[in-house]
Design a protein around this motif. Structure first.
Motif, PDB file in Angstrom:
ATOM      1  N   LYS A 227     -11.518  21.909  -1.298  1.00 46.68           N
ATOM      2  CA  LYS A 227     -11.376  20.450  -1.317  1.00 46.68           C
ATOM      3  C   LYS A 227     -10.006  20.040  -1.852  1.00 46.68           C
ATOM      4  CE  LYS A 227     -13.822  16.188  -2.545  1.00 46.68           C
ATOM      5  NZ  LYS A 227     -15.046  15.605  -3.176  1.00 46.68           N
ATOM      6  N   SER A 228      -9.463  20.820  -2.766  1.00 45.02           N
ATOM      7  CA  SER A 228      -8.130  20.504  -3.310  1.00 45.02           C
ATOM      8  C   SER A 228      -7.049  20.636  -2.249  1.00 45.02           C
ATOM      9  CB  SER A 228      -7.812  21.425  -4.488  1.00 45.02           C
ATOM     10  OG  SER A 228      -7.398  22.709  -4.063  1.00 45.02           O
ATOM     11  N   GLN A 229      -7.369  21.362  -1.178  1.00 41.12           N
ATOM     12  CA  GLN A 229      -6.414  21.537  -0.078  1.00 41.12           C
ATOM     13  C   GLN A 229      -6.700  20.603   1.089  1.00 41.12           C
ATOM     14  OE1 GLN A 229      -3.696  23.874  -0.611  1.00 41.12           O
ATOM     15  NE2 GLN A 229      -4.696  23.366  -2.561  1.00 41.12           N
ATOM     16  N   GLY A 230      -7.606  19.657   0.848  1.00 46.48           N
ATOM     17  CA  GLY A 230      -7.847  18.630   1.848  1.00 46.48           C
ATOM     18  C   GLY A 230      -9.015  18.876   2.779  1.00 46.48           C
ATOM     19  N   TYR A 231      -9.778  19.941   2.566  1.00 46.86           N
ATOM     20  CA  TYR A 231     -10.926  20.219   3.434  1.00 46.86           C
ATOM     21  C   TYR A 231     -12.151  19.448   2.955  1.00 46.86           C
ATOM     22  CZ  TYR A 231      -8.173  24.117   5.242  1.00 46.86           C
ATOM     23  OH  TYR A 231      -7.181  24.872   5.818  1.00 46.86           O
ATOM     24  N   GLY A 232     -12.932  18.948   3.889  1.00 46.89           N
ATOM     25  CA  GLY A 232     -14.206  18.336   3.548  1.00 46.89           C
ATOM     26  C   GLY A 232     -15.251  19.419   3.369  1.00 46.89           C
ATOM     27  N   VAL A 233     -16.002  19.367   2.279  1.00 47.83           N
ATOM     28  CA  VAL A 233     -16.975  20.429   2.009  1.00 47.83           C
ATOM     29  C   VAL A 233     -18.405  19.892   1.986  1.00 47.83           C
ATOM     30  CG1 VAL A 233     -15.361  21.939   0.811  1.00 47.83           C
ATOM     31  CG2 VAL A 233     -16.578  20.185  -0.483  1.00 47.83           C
ATOM     32  N   GLY A 234     -18.612  18.727   2.618  1.00 55.65           N
ATOM     33  CA  GLY A 234     -19.951  18.167   2.723  1.00 55.65           C
ATOM     34  C   GLY A 234     -20.571  17.882   1.368  1.00 55.65           C
ATOM     35  N   ALA A 235     -21.823  18.313   1.211  1.00 53.95           N
ATOM     36  CA  ALA A 235     -22.544  18.098  -0.045  1.00 53.95           C
ATOM     37  C   ALA A 235     -22.476  19.316  -0.957  1.00 53.95           C
ATOM     38  CB  ALA A 235     -24.004  17.756   0.251  1.00 53.95           C
ATOM     39  N   SER A 236     -21.527  20.202  -0.699  1.00 58.56           N
ATOM     40  CA  SER A 236     -21.382  21.420  -1.506  1.00 58.56           C
ATOM     41  C   SER A 236     -21.053  21.089  -2.952  1.00 58.56           C
ATOM     42  CB  SER A 236     -20.268  22.309  -0.933  1.00 58.56           C
ATOM     43  OG  SER A 236     -20.512  22.630   0.416  1.00 58.56           O
ATOM     44  N   LYS A 237     -21.424  21.989  -3.834  1.00 58.11           N
ATOM     45  CA  LYS A 237     -21.104  21.830  -5.251  1.00 58.11           C
ATOM     46  C   LYS A 237     -19.593  21.870  -5.438  1.00 58.11           C
ATOM     47  CE  LYS A 237     -23.739  23.880  -8.247  1.00 58.11           C
ATOM     48  NZ  LYS A 237     -24.387  24.925  -9.083  1.00 58.11           N
ATOM     49  N   VAL A 238     -19.042  20.836  -6.073  1.00 60.30           N
ATOM     50  CA  VAL A 238     -17.600  20.717  -6.292  1.00 60.30           C
ATOM     51  C   VAL A 238     -17.372  20.147  -7.691  1.00 60.30           C
ATOM     52  CG1 VAL A 238     -15.475  19.518  -5.614  1.00 60.30           C
ATOM     53  CG2 VAL A 238     -17.033  20.369  -3.859  1.00 60.30           C
ATOM     54  N   GLU A 239     -16.322  20.609  -8.354  1.00 58.61           N
ATOM     55  CA  GLU A 239     -15.901  20.027  -9.627  1.00 58.61           C
ATOM     56  C   GLU A 239     -14.709  19.112  -9.349  1.00 58.61           C
ATOM     57  OE1 GLU A 239     -16.490  22.960 -13.207  1.00 58.61           O
ATOM     58  OE2 GLU A 239     -15.910  24.150 -11.463  1.00 58.61           O
ATOM     59  N   ASP A 240     -15.016  17.858  -9.081  1.00 60.45           N
ATOM     60  CA  ASP A 240     -13.972  16.913  -8.667  1.00 60.45           C
ATOM     61  C   ASP A 240     -12.909  16.705  -9.745  1.00 60.45           C
ATOM     62  OD1 ASP A 240     -14.744  16.177  -5.994  1.00 60.45           O
ATOM     63  OD2 ASP A 240     -16.464  15.142  -6.857  1.00 60.45           O
ATOM     64  N   ASP A 241     -13.291  16.880 -11.019  1.00 58.74           N
ATOM     65  CA  ASP A 241     -12.311  16.692 -12.089  1.00 58.74           C
ATOM     66  C   ASP A 241     -11.316  17.837 -12.189  1.00 58.74           C
ATOM     67  OD1 ASP A 241     -14.471  18.310 -12.863  1.00 58.74           O
ATOM     68  OD2 ASP A 241     -14.065  17.973 -14.988  1.00 58.74           O
ATOM     69  N   LEU A 242     -11.545  18.900 -11.406  1.00 61.83           N
ATOM     70  CA  LEU A 242     -10.643  20.057 -11.449  1.00 61.83           C
ATOM     71  C   LEU A 242      -9.894  20.269 -10.133  1.00 61.83           C
ATOM     72  CD1 LEU A 242     -12.757  22.689 -13.446  1.00 61.83           C
ATOM     73  CD2 LEU A 242     -10.796  21.360 -14.241  1.00 61.83           C
ATOM     74  N   LEU A 243      -9.908  19.267  -9.279  1.00 57.22           N
ATOM     75  CA  LEU A 243      -9.219  19.414  -7.996  1.00 57.22           C
ATOM     76  C   LEU A 243      -7.723  19.641  -8.183  1.00 57.22           C
ATOM     77  CD1 LEU A 243     -11.044  16.717  -5.813  1.00 57.22           C
ATOM     78  CD2 LEU A 243     -11.328  19.213  -5.747  1.00 57.22           C
ATOM     79  N   GLU A 244      -7.092  18.851  -9.035  1.00 61.90           N
ATOM     80  CA  GLU A 244      -5.658  19.016  -9.260  1.00 61.90           C
ATOM     81  C   GLU A 244      -5.375  20.351  -9.961  1.00 61.90           C
ATOM     82  OE1 GLU A 244      -1.781  18.979  -9.273  1.00 61.90           O
ATOM     83  OE2 GLU A 244      -3.039  17.628  -8.096  1.00 61.90           O
ATOM     84  N   THR A 245      -6.272  20.759 -10.849  1.00 65.01           N
ATOM     85  CA  THR A 245      -6.108  22.050 -11.520  1.00 65.01           C
ATOM     86  C   THR A 245      -6.175  23.191 -10.515  1.00 65.01           C
ATOM     87  OG1 THR A 245      -7.115  21.182 -13.550  1.00 65.01           O
ATOM     88  CG2 THR A 245      -7.064  23.575 -13.290  1.00 65.01           C
ATOM     89  N   ALA A 246      -7.129  23.101  -9.585  1.00 67.61           N
ATOM     90  CA  ALA A 246      -7.253  24.130  -8.552  1.00 67.61           C
ATOM     91  C   ALA A 246      -6.002  24.176  -7.682  1.00 67.61           C
ATOM     92  CB  ALA A 246      -8.488  23.875  -7.697  1.00 67.61           C
ATOM     93  N   ALA A 247      -5.508  23.004  -7.311  1.00 67.70           N
ATOM     94  CA  ALA A 247      -4.295  22.945  -6.505  1.00 67.70           C
ATOM     95  C   ALA A 247      -3.110  23.544  -7.245  1.00 67.70           C
ATOM     96  CB  ALA A 247      -4.001  21.503  -6.097  1.00 67.70           C
TER      97      ALA A 247
END
Length: 391
Positions: A227-247
């Motif tokens: 998701k941090s790279q712009g992909y849609g992952v549907g209803a998958s488990k994601v840590e949205d607060d760590l997107l920038e950290t992952a990137a």
């Protein structure tokens, strides 16, 4: 740090911290005795040296109270069968009766202390409790890697009050394999990191990026990177607060010329259940209300190619919800690939080891660590309290 062979043991009272926190079934019998069997080499050596052996461990989470279902009686009985000699169980782990029982031991005899965690002072690393534990011993041996990341009385505090201290064979083996795989590896060194959350392995990821040549990321934590790279992952488990950290981690990997491999396809399902409707899709095509629960066959091929020329492999965390057959193929495929490789392979974490056992590949892995949390903290570059205390 001294090891078992560096100490004269004959006739000495040796307090051995082990991890006999084994799973029990509903009938009160031991469901899996692996944690007991891994310590047998240390115990056999101590018996050969005619030491007077006093074993201490915890069981379950009694929260500082005496809870009968967490008694070590079944463990003592099982160990007695394995060693073919008596292993009496003391009524407590500290106090006058324990000191007296330890004092009656003869050369080559054993005594097991009752559950350490019946006392809240154990987890608080209380100095008085630590001194009470040490009162029965001339020598302290730590052979419980799985709890060596805990600064508890029986792991760290007790070492302040004994004359001699050393690592048992299991702890020594854990440290040696980690050193060979992460500090002085044959290259390429490939890390496989999976599991549910980036947050739980953030420091390990950062530390490994400074050591590895390639990194495979799978499991639910891969969703955050995707998701941090712009992909849609549907209803998958994601840590949205760590997107920038992952990137940022991916940018750091690129700057260090570490190749990071993310899934290119997944097994998506309409819900998290064994009987869910599922299908293989590319990461660009995960349906909006579906979730990724395993890596797909194209990802398996890609990841196996990454492992083909590896000389060292370190694995922590599964590639998907392998506990459900419908979503186990990715993890099983990697287990087979790691086992078939010519690399030094080291795995750590309960899920990783369970997956390897499920794949029937346990005998083909160079070393399976007995400690999940302790293994992860080593991957983070930390000094474990239990190891530091032996220095």
């Amino acid at each position: 740090m001294k090891t078992l062979r560096d100490i004269e043991l004959s006739g000495k009272r040796v307090l051995v911290r082990v991890d006999f926190n084994v799973p029990m079934n509903e009938s009160g019998d031991i469901a899996d005795d692996l944690r007991i069997r891994t310590v047998l080499p240390t115990l056999h050596y101590l018996l050969e040296q005619r030491a007077r052996i006093i074993l201490c461990t915890h069981m379950g989470r009694p929260k500082g109270q005496r809870v009968e279902k967490f008694s070590l009686a079944p463990v003592a009985a099982h160990l007695a069968r394995l060693l073919e000699r008596p292993v009496p169980l003391a009524g407590d782990c500290v106090g006058p009766e324990v000191v007296e029982a330890a004092g009656r031991l003869q050369d080559g005899e054993l005594l097991m202390l009752e559950n350490l965690r019946y006392h809240p002072q154990e987890e608080k690393n209380d100095p008085v409790f630590s001194r009470q534990l040490a009162a029965v011993a001339d020598v302290y041996i730590n052979d419980a890697f799985a709890v060596s990341h805990r600064a508890h009385a029986s792991v760290a505090g007790v070492t302040e009050y004994v004359l001699e201290k050393a690592a048992g064979f299991l702890l020594q083996k854990e440290i040696e394999y980690f050193h060979r795989s992460m500090d002085t590896p044959q290259r390429p060194l490939v890390a496989i990191v999976g599991g549910a959350k980036v947050s739980g392995k953030l420091e390990a990821l950062r530390n490994m990026l400074e050591r590895v040549d390639k990194m495979i990321i799978g499991g639910a934590m891969a969703n955050t990177f995707l998701k941090s790279q712009g992909y849609g992952v549907g209803a998958s488990k994601v840590e949205d607060d760590l997107l920038e950290t992952a990137a940022e981690l991916l940018r750091q990997a690129k700057a260090r010329k570490v190749k990071v491999y993310l899934p290119v396809d997944v097994i998506a399902a309409d819900r998290f259940a064994p009987d869910a409707v599922s299908k293989q899709v590319t990461i660009q095509d995960i349906p909006e209300n579906w979730m990724a629960l395993d890596i797909g066959p194209a990802s398996v091929i890609c990841f196996c190619e990454v492992l083909a020329d590896a000389k060292t492999i370190v694995w922590n965390g599964p590639m998907g919800a392998f506990e459900m057959d419908a979503f186990a193929r990715g993890t099983m495929a990697l287990a087979h690939a790691v086992a078939a490789s010519h690399a030094l392979s080291v795995t750590g974490g309960g899920d990783s080891n369970a997956a390897i056992a499920q794949a029937g590949e346990a005998e083909n892995i160079s070393y399976m660590s007995t400690g999940g949390g302790a293994f992860l903290e080593l991957m983070e570059g930390k000094m474990l309290p239990g190891i530091k205390a032996l220095g």
